[in-house]
Design an enzyme around this catalytic site. Structure first.
Site, mmCIF file in Angstrom:
data_model
loop_
_atom_site.group_PDB
_atom_site.id
_atom_site.type_symbol
_atom_site.label_atom_id
_atom_site.label_comp_id
_atom_site.label_asym_id
_atom_site.label_seq_id
_atom_site.Cartn_x
_atom_site.Cartn_y
_atom_site.Cartn_z
ATOM 1 N N SER A 189 23.640 34.498 -14.182
ATOM 2 C CA SER A 189 24.257 35.587 -13.407
ATOM 3 C C SER A 189 25.597 35.229 -12.781
ATOM 4 O O SER A 189 26.266 36.118 -12.244
ATOM 5 C CB SER A 189 23.305 36.055 -12.317
ATOM 6 O OG SER A 189 22.264 36.782 -12.906
ATOM 7 N N TYR A 235 21.471 37.628 -4.161
ATOM 8 C CA TYR A 235 20.288 38.487 -4.222
ATOM 9 C C TYR A 235 19.812 38.871 -2.829
ATOM 10 O O TYR A 235 20.616 39.084 -1.928
ATOM 11 C CB TYR A 235 19.172 37.814 -5.042
ATOM 12 C CG TYR A 235 19.667 37.161 -6.304
ATOM 13 C CD1 TYR A 235 20.381 37.913 -7.229
ATOM 14 C CD2 TYR A 235 19.464 35.819 -6.567
ATOM 15 C CE1 TYR A 235 20.849 37.327 -8.391
ATOM 16 C CE2 TYR A 235 19.919 35.228 -7.730
ATOM 17 C CZ TYR A 235 20.622 35.992 -8.632
ATOM 18 O OH TYR A 235 21.080 35.417 -9.764
ATOM 19 N N TYR A 252 24.903 41.939 -22.768
ATOM 20 C CA TYR A 252 24.429 41.369 -21.503
ATOM 21 C C TYR A 252 23.712 40.033 -21.747
ATOM 22 O O TYR A 252 23.934 39.055 -21.020
ATOM 23 C CB TYR A 252 23.506 42.377 -20.806
ATOM 24 C CG TYR A 252 22.887 41.849 -19.538
ATOM 25 C CD1 TYR A 252 23.601 41.836 -18.341
ATOM 26 C CD2 TYR A 252 21.591 41.344 -19.532
ATOM 27 C CE1 TYR A 252 23.032 41.331 -17.175
ATOM 28 C CE2 TYR A 252 21.021 40.844 -18.367
ATOM 29 C CZ TYR A 252 21.741 40.831 -17.198
ATOM 30 O OH TYR A 252 21.186 40.325 -16.052
ATOM 31 N N LYS A 288 28.333 37.331 -13.989
ATOM 32 C CA LYS A 288 28.501 38.711 -13.509
ATOM 33 C C LYS A 288 29.795 38.881 -12.706
ATOM 34 O O LYS A 288 30.380 39.965 -12.668
ATOM 35 C CB LYS A 288 27.287 39.137 -12.669
ATOM 36 C CG LYS A 288 25.983 39.251 -13.493
ATOM 37 C CD LYS A 288 24.785 39.607 -12.621
ATOM 38 C CE LYS A 288 23.532 40.028 -13.363
ATOM 39 N NZ LYS A 288 22.798 39.056 -14.115
ATOM 40 N N VAL A 296 20.199 32.105 -12.233
ATOM 41 C CA VAL A 296 18.888 31.467 -12.325
ATOM 42 C C VAL A 296 18.884 30.165 -13.133
ATOM 43 O O VAL A 296 17.866 29.485 -13.197
ATOM 44 C CB VAL A 296 17.789 32.420 -12.864
ATOM 45 C CG1 VAL A 296 17.485 33.530 -11.884
ATOM 46 C CG2 VAL A 296 18.164 32.980 -14.224
HETATM 47 N N1 GLN Z 1 19.302 36.481 -17.640
HETATM 48 C C1 GLN Z 1 18.779 36.740 -16.341
HETATM 49 C C2 GLN Z 1 18.234 38.156 -16.270
HETATM 50 O O1 GLN Z 1 18.911 39.062 -16.640
HETATM 51 C C3 GLN Z 1 19.844 36.526 -15.312
HETATM 52 C C4 GLN Z 1 19.292 36.676 -13.955
HETATM 53 C C5 GLN Z 1 19.969 35.843 -12.924
HETATM 54 O O2 GLN Z 1 20.617 34.821 -13.150
HETATM 55 N N2 GLN Z 1 19.717 36.265 -11.739
HETATM 56 O O3 GLN Z 1 17.101 38.346 -15.866
#
Ligand code: GLN
Length: 314
Positions: free
Chosen positions: A74, A250, A199, A77, A268
């Site tokens: 993420s 988050y 994605y 993002k 993550v």
């Molecule tokens: N690939 C993970 C998902 O879409 C990324 C989530 C993350 O890093 N928070 O669930």
């Protein structure tokens, strides 16, 4: 113990503090657990730790596993958002909000109450909208994100990891649900299968702390890229930093702001990037996560960095 790095001699000015933090992290007993929603991430060793600091002029310092590539997840993002804003401008905000969600990053519940408009660009639903807009502008959102990371880090070796992208797709039921749900509200411009693929490719990018600290430099340089050209206006860079502070970690963003006091974005894979506007960008990596999905060693290291150096936005 450490004076503010801006007051230290230029050469090696972040080295003592990085070494000190690595030593503190090495005695951390409970480092959380690696993400286990896909087998490839579950295999990561929670004992690994790396940290890099990149100054706005591109001078970079690091400690531990700071050159070791890991799954950026993420963290990407932020880069998708930067490109979507740079190329598409303010109309992005018609489809995604700017408020912290207070919910887990992959939650579905809020979306129905809020008519398919995700709370912010950093939860999965919001990131899907941002990737969708970039996809509609460029037809290759993931490729654009990869190019940006390569260019800003100066490392052409940063790449996708096809095995991770494939795993994301086969375990991606929840992301697929989010995308189809938003499509039913008319909040996607591109077809769901292509969007999900973009994605998942974007999530699979593998890069090191060094790469990601350098690549995020435009956020500390008020929108200016490594080559001096403009990616974002000053105001857009400020807006992304503000959103990282309020939504980047988050449903633990409040605690992160309290402990670290910097805009940050976690993934993550165990990485976190953070920004000291006008001064430097940081990236830490430790695969063990807390219950919110943030790296335990990473949050501790950033907490210690801002405490020891006094560098913070507050
Ligand atoms: N690939 C993970 C998902 O879409 C990324 C989530 C993350 O890093 N928070 O669930």
């Amino acid at each position: 113990m450490f004076s503010t790095p801006t007051g230290l001699p230029r050469v090696g000015r972040f080295e003592p503090v990085l070494n000190h933090i690595a030593e503190e992290v090495s005695s951390l007993t409970d480092r959380g657990r690696p993400a286990d929603y896909i087998p490839l991430l579950a295999k990561a060793d929670p004992q690994r730790f790396g940290m890099a600091v990149a100054e706005v002029d591109g001078t970079v310092y690091g400690v531990g596993d700071w050159r070791h590539p890991f799954s950026a997840q993420s963290i990407t993002k932020v880069f998708t958002l930067a490109l979507a804003l740079s190329l598409g401008g303010e109309r992005l905000w018609q489809g995604v909000g700017r408020e912290p969600s207070g919910n887990p990053f992959n939650s579905l519940v809020q979306l129905e109450h809020e008519n398919g408009i995700p709370r912010n660009p950093f939860i999965n639903a919001g990131a899907l909208v941002v990737t969708d807009r970039l996809q509609s502008l460029t037809s290759d959102a993931a490729g654009q994100v990869l190019e940006l990371l390569r260019a800003e880090s100066g490392n052409p070796g940063i790449d996708f990891m096809p095995e991770v992208a494939a795993c994301e797709a086969s375990y991606g039921g929840r992301n697929a649900a989010l995308a189809h749900f938003m499509a039913s509200y008319g909040n996607l411009l591109t077809p769901v299968p292509g969007l999900l693929a973009a994605y998942f490719w974007q999530c699979s990018i593998v890069a090191s702390c060094k790469d990601l600290a350098l690549a995020a430099g435009f956020l500390a340089r008020h929108g200016t890229r490594a080559n001096g050209s403009t990616l974002l206006s000053k105001s857009q860079a400020k807006q992304i930093n503000a959103m990282m502070l309020t939504c980047g970690t988050y449903d633990a963003a409040g605690d992160f702001a309290y402990r670290v006091g910097l805009p940050g974005k976690s993934g993550v894979g165990g990485g976190i990037i953070a920004v000291v506007p006008g001064v430097c960008t940081l990236c830490v990596w430790g695969p063990g996560l807390d219950r919110h999905g943030n790296s335990v060693a990473g949050v501790l290291a950033l907490d210690r960095f801002t405490t020891l150096t006094g560098l913070s936005v507050f």
